[in-house]
Design a protein around this motif. Structure first.
Motif: not given
Length: 208
Positions: A115-140
């Motif tokens: 998600d990180v393009d340091l050559e062009h100095g940009t970052v793409t945000i497309n997911r977040t981390v959450v805690r789901l019951h019975g599954r623990g930490l996951t990204s969505k």
């Protein structure tokens, strides 16, 4: 003594809770007090339940959002680099990234190298981390298409990321893997209090 629990005393207590800890906490305290006083009245320890006669606490006036000034942001970043506990929790770099992007904790925690393009100095945000019951930490995926965004990074943020070891996720938990947003929020509160900025929250960075 329980008989000293007057309407005025209850109102003052709930108003103080609301001012210092928020309306939701005051509402919960009122519910608990109501149950206690109802029980006391039934046992003749109170003539009546004073909580029932307390007027609405109200949410109070909306507080104007406060942002960090440039000087405050620089000072906070610098102070965190002297906090051994904050350093051990990898907070200085995380705070710098959140200040530089305005990202939420979960979004920063979900950042991968791809998600990180340091050559062009940009970052793409497309997911977040959450805690789901019975599954623990996951990204969505982020909540909406509007949440998916590519941001230009400040030069100092690019330098910070260049100096970090390349790991996935970029800001992992101490033992590796996804960082827990709730635990991180508690760690940040502790670090901000230690730095003399108890009023700062992760949301402050979104206003800065």
């Amino acid at each position: 003594h329980v008989r000293e629990l007057t309407i005025g005393a209850v109102h003052h207590f709930l108003r103080t809770v609301a001012d210092h800890h928020g309306y939701a906490t005051a509402k919960m305290c009122r519910s608990v007090l109501n149950g206690m006083c109802t029980y006391a009245a039934r046992r003749d320890a109170l003539d009546r339940n004073p909580v029932r006669d307390v007027g609405p606490i109200g949410r109070g006036g909306a507080k104007a959002p406060r942002a960090l000034t440039v000087a405050e942001a620089k000072q906070l970043r610098a102070l965190l680099t002297y906090d051994d506990k904050a350093i051990g929790r990898d907070l200085p770099d995380l705070v710098s990234f959140m200040l530089g992007t305005g990202c939420r904790i979960g979004e920063a925690a979900g950042l991968l190298c791809e998600d990180v393009d340091l050559e062009h100095g940009t970052v793409t945000i497309n997911r977040t981390v959450v805690r789901l019951h019975g599954r623990g930490l996951t990204s969505k995926p982020t909540k909406s298409r509007a949440g998916e965004r590519t941001l230009a990074l400040p030069s100092w943020c690019v330098e910070m990321l260049l100096a970090r070891p390349r790991t996935d996720p970029v800001f992992p938990a101490i033992l590796g893997g996804w960082r827990d947003p709730s635990n991180t929020q508690a760690d940040l509160r502790e670090a901000f209090r230690g730095a003399g900025y108890p009023w700062v929250t992760s949301h402050t960075f979104r206003k800065t």
